[in-house]
Design a protein around this motif. Structure first.
Motif, short mmCIF file in Angstrom:
data_model
loop_
_atom_site.label_atom_id
_atom_site.label_comp_id
_atom_site.label_asym_id
_atom_site.label_seq_id
_atom_site.Cartn_x
_atom_site.Cartn_y
_atom_site.Cartn_z
N TYR A 45 -6.82 0.19 1.02
CA TYR A 45 -6.18 1.50 0.92
C TYR A 45 -6.92 2.52 1.79
CZ TYR A 45 -3.63 5.36 -1.29
OH TYR A 45 -2.82 6.44 -1.52
N ARG A 46 -8.25 2.53 1.70
CA ARG A 46 -9.05 3.45 2.50
C ARG A 46 -8.88 3.16 3.99
NH1 ARG A 46 -13.52 6.75 1.75
NH2 ARG A 46 -13.76 6.11 -0.43
N ARG A 71 0.83 4.08 -2.91
CA ARG A 71 0.65 5.51 -2.64
C ARG A 71 1.68 6.35 -3.39
NH1 ARG A 71 0.41 8.57 3.28
NH2 ARG A 71 -1.62 9.56 2.90
N PRO A 124 -8.10 5.77 -2.96
CA PRO A 124 -6.82 6.03 -3.65
C PRO A 124 -6.83 7.35 -4.40
CG PRO A 124 -7.42 3.73 -3.90
CD PRO A 124 -8.59 4.40 -3.22
N LEU A 139 0.82 -1.21 0.00
CA LEU A 139 0.00 0.00 0.00
C LEU A 139 0.86 1.26 0.00
CD1 LEU A 139 -2.80 -1.17 2.45
CD2 LEU A 139 -3.01 -0.81 -0.02
N PHE A 173 -8.24 -3.78 -3.14
CA PHE A 173 -7.19 -2.77 -3.01
C PHE A 173 -7.77 -1.46 -2.47
CE2 PHE A 173 -5.30 0.93 -5.25
CZ PHE A 173 -4.09 0.99 -4.58
N SER A 174 -8.89 -1.01 -3.04
CA SER A 174 -9.49 0.25 -2.61
C SER A 174 -9.95 0.19 -1.15
CB SER A 174 -10.67 0.62 -3.50
OG SER A 174 -10.23 0.89 -4.82
#
Length: 304
Positions: A282-283, A253, A290, A249, A278-279
């Protein structure tokens, strides 16, 4: 105690002097000693995540909190954060003003430097223990004195090539002799198992975009899967899979902040098979999608 306070005052003045005449947006100075960096942050910050390379970060003014694995550690002037291995961490400056900014000194090193020093000086190993390789420690007067002499050395460029090396070794000695020095000693010079964990960390960082199977990694570093999992968590405060996720992650970024690439493309590039997963992750880690996070990062980076 008086000597400790006096040394902190000397360090505050020395760091502030090097930033004199620079704008408030200037947050760090890489000095003529390439492994010595000075840090100044004028206001409290949001929590930021990154990979902390092997280093000692001494805080001389202000306050900060750092999340290492599940543990939130708060520290202030005279404390240092030491990372013996590369670690994903989340850090936040909690006390800083324009009049009294956060001030810090970072010394970067490589584990093999300290291991060679231990061998050369024949420093006895500490009692066996399982300690995390990233920790916060209160600096003794001896360590503060070494850092003060390092900063004073910046005014004597002719002496830097010789004396900086000697002062770095003296700094290693104080770090190893501190109460938490056992963790540093074990991380850089421990048994074959600790050295294998270092290899496992390196393997994950080099292959973060590939599926991670504990049994495969265990074979790579010549350990059983159960021992690998236990030792890895003892050193890094997280499992190998958690470590890989954070590295993925953080790399995502960086790619998103550079721009010109869709989130789904980044997801596949760092090893995710599902952009929606992934989203979500990531959140969960950065507090925004993202796309939103990348836009916020670019705006803050280029803000006047």
């Amino acid at each position: 105690m008086k000597r400790h306070s006096e040394l902190l005052q000397v360090l505050r003045q020395a760091v502030a002097r090097h930033f004199r005449g620079t704008g408030h947006e200037r947050r760090d100075i890489v000095t003529a000693i390439p492994w010595l960096t000075l840090i100044r942050i004028p206001t409290p910050t949001e929590a930021g995540r990154g990979l902390l390379q092997p280093s000692m970060c001494l805080l001389v003014q202000g306050a900060k909190q750092t999340l290492v694995g599940p543990e939130l550690v708060q520290y202030g002037p005279g404390d240092y954060l030491l990372a013996a291995v590369t670690m994903p961490v989340s850090g936040q400056v909690t006390a800083a003003t324009l009049a009294r900014p956060y001030l810090g000194v970072r010394v970067d090193f490589e584990a093999r430097e300290i291991a060679a020093f231990i061998l050369e000086m024949q420093i006895a190993p500490p009692p066996p223990a399982q300690l995390p390789a990233t920790y916060v420690e209160a600096a003794g007067a001896g360590l503060l004195d070494v850092v003060a002499r390092l900063l004073a050395l910046l005014d004597k460029p002719r002496d830097i090539p010789v004396l900086s090396r000697l002062l770095k070794q003296e700094l290693f000695y104080h770090l190893l002799m501190a109460p938490g020095g056992a963790a540093l000693h074990i991380a850089v010079r421990g048994s074959g198992k600790e050295q294998s964990i270092g290899e496992a960390i390196q393997w994950i960082r080099q292959h973060f975009d590939q599926p991670l199977r504990i049994e495969t990694l265990a074979r790579e570093v010549r350990m059983s899967a159960s021992v690998l999992h236990r030792r890895f968590k003892a050193m890094t405060v997280m499992s190998p899979l958690q470590y890989q996720k954070q590295v993925r992650l953080l790399e995502a970024r960086k790619l998103l902040m550079a721009g010109g690439v869709e989130a789904a493309t980044v997801a596949f590039k760092v090893g995710y098979e599902s952009p929606s997963q992934f989203s979500r992750e990531y959140r969960r880690m950065f507090g925004a999608s993202p796309k939103q996070d990348a836009e916020q990062l670019r705006q803050s980076h280029f803000a006047p």
